[in-house]
Design an enzyme around this catalytic site. Sequence first.
Site, PDB file in Angstrom:
ATOM      1  N   CYS A   3       0.831  -1.206   0.000  1.00 12.25           N
ATOM      2  CA  CYS A   3       0.000   0.000   0.000  1.00 12.25           C
ATOM      3  C   CYS A   3       0.864   1.254   0.000  1.00 12.25           C
ATOM      4  O   CYS A   3       0.535   2.249  -0.653  1.00 12.25           O
ATOM      5  CB  CYS A   3      -0.923   0.019   1.219  1.00 12.25           C
ATOM      6  SG  CYS A   3      -2.073  -1.354   1.262  1.00 12.25           S
ATOM      7  N   ARG A   9      -7.997  -4.426  -2.721  1.00  9.82           N
ATOM      8  CA  ARG A   9      -7.538  -3.319  -3.577  1.00  9.82           C
ATOM      9  C   ARG A   9      -8.538  -3.098  -4.711  1.00  9.82           C
ATOM     10  O   ARG A   9      -8.317  -3.542  -5.837  1.00  9.82           O
ATOM     11  CB  ARG A   9      -6.153  -3.631  -4.160  1.00  9.82           C
ATOM     12  CG  ARG A   9      -5.076  -3.711  -3.139  1.00  9.82           C
ATOM     13  CD  ARG A   9      -3.710  -3.933  -3.760  1.00  9.82           C
ATOM     14  NE  ARG A   9      -2.854  -4.531  -2.771  1.00  9.82           N
ATOM     15  CZ  ARG A   9      -2.269  -3.852  -1.777  1.00  9.82           C
ATOM     16  NH1 ARG A   9      -2.438  -2.552  -1.687  1.00  9.82           N
ATOM     17  NH2 ARG A   9      -1.525  -4.473  -0.896  1.00  9.82           N
TER      18      ARG A   9
HETATM   19  C1  BEZ Z   1       0.576  -4.563   1.884  1.00 15.18           C
HETATM   20  O1  BEZ Z   1       1.789  -4.763   1.851  1.00 15.18           O
HETATM   21  O2  BEZ Z   1       0.058  -3.576   1.366  1.00 15.18           O
HETATM   22  C2  BEZ Z   1      -0.282  -5.548   2.616  1.00 15.18           C
HETATM   23  C3  BEZ Z   1       0.290  -6.713   3.044  1.00 15.18           C
HETATM   24  C4  BEZ Z   1      -0.476  -7.638   3.701  1.00 15.18           C
HETATM   25  C5  BEZ Z   1      -1.808  -7.394   3.960  1.00 15.18           C
HETATM   26  C6  BEZ Z   1      -2.367  -6.223   3.511  1.00 15.18           C
HETATM   27  C7  BEZ Z   1      -1.616  -5.293   2.831  1.00 15.18           C
END
Ligand code: BEZ
Length: 204
Positions: free
Chosen positions: A48, A125
Site C-alpha cells: 500500500c 484493492r
Molecule cells: C501490503 O503490503 O500492502 C499488505 C500486506 C499484507 C496485507 C495487507 C496489505
Amino acid sequence: MDSRPPLRIGDCAPDFGARSTAGDIKLSQFRGKWLVFFSHPADFTPVCTTEFVALAQAAGRFAALGCALLGLSVDSLFSHLAWIRAIREVFGVTIGFPVIEDPSMAVGRAFGMIDERAGDSAAIRSTYFIDPEGVIRAITTYPHNVGRSVEEMLRMVAALQCAAGDTVLTPEGWQPGEPVLLPPARAAGDADAADWFCRRVAAP
Ligand code: BEZ
C-alpha cells in the site's frame, strides 16, 4: 454479509459522507470531474505504501486529465494521518489526495471493497473509475499481495475519456495519441475492406 447486489459498470456510484484527511467529504462533491476512488487493505503496509507514493508522484498527471484521487481504508483518521506523515518523512512525498476513514465499513461494503470471506475486516484493492456524472465506468480488483499499476490507472482514465460516447474504441495497450478502433456497427459500413473489423483511425 451484505445482501446488496454488487455495483457494476454503468451504475451511479452511491453517494456517502465520510471523514477524510482533508476534512469531511461527500462523494458527490467530485461531480464534474473524473474520479479514481480506491481502497487499500491497511495503513502502514508495504505494498500500500508503494501505491500511495506512486499515486502522489503521479497526482499532477491525474490532474491534467481532470481526474481527482480518493483513497479509503478501514483504518482510523488518526492512523491515516500518522501514515501520511511517515511517508513524508521516509520518502519525502506528500500525499495530497484525501483518504477516507471507514472503521464501520459502511462505505467499503456499499462498494464491495470488503472481502467478506477474509478473517479480518481489511479492504481489498478495489479501484472505481467514476465519470463526471457520477457513473462507474470501470472497476478493478486486486488481492492484498499484488500492487496496482499507477501507469495503468492513468491509461484507464485516458482510455475511458477517449472512448466515452462509444464513437470509438481503444485497442489493447492503447496510449493517448495513438489510433483508435471503430465500433463494429460503424466499421461494417466499410465491409469491402479486408481489415474492416479492425481498422485503426486517428483519435477524435
Ligand atoms: C501490503 O503490503 O500492502 C499488505 C500486506 C499484507 C496485507 C495487507 C496489505
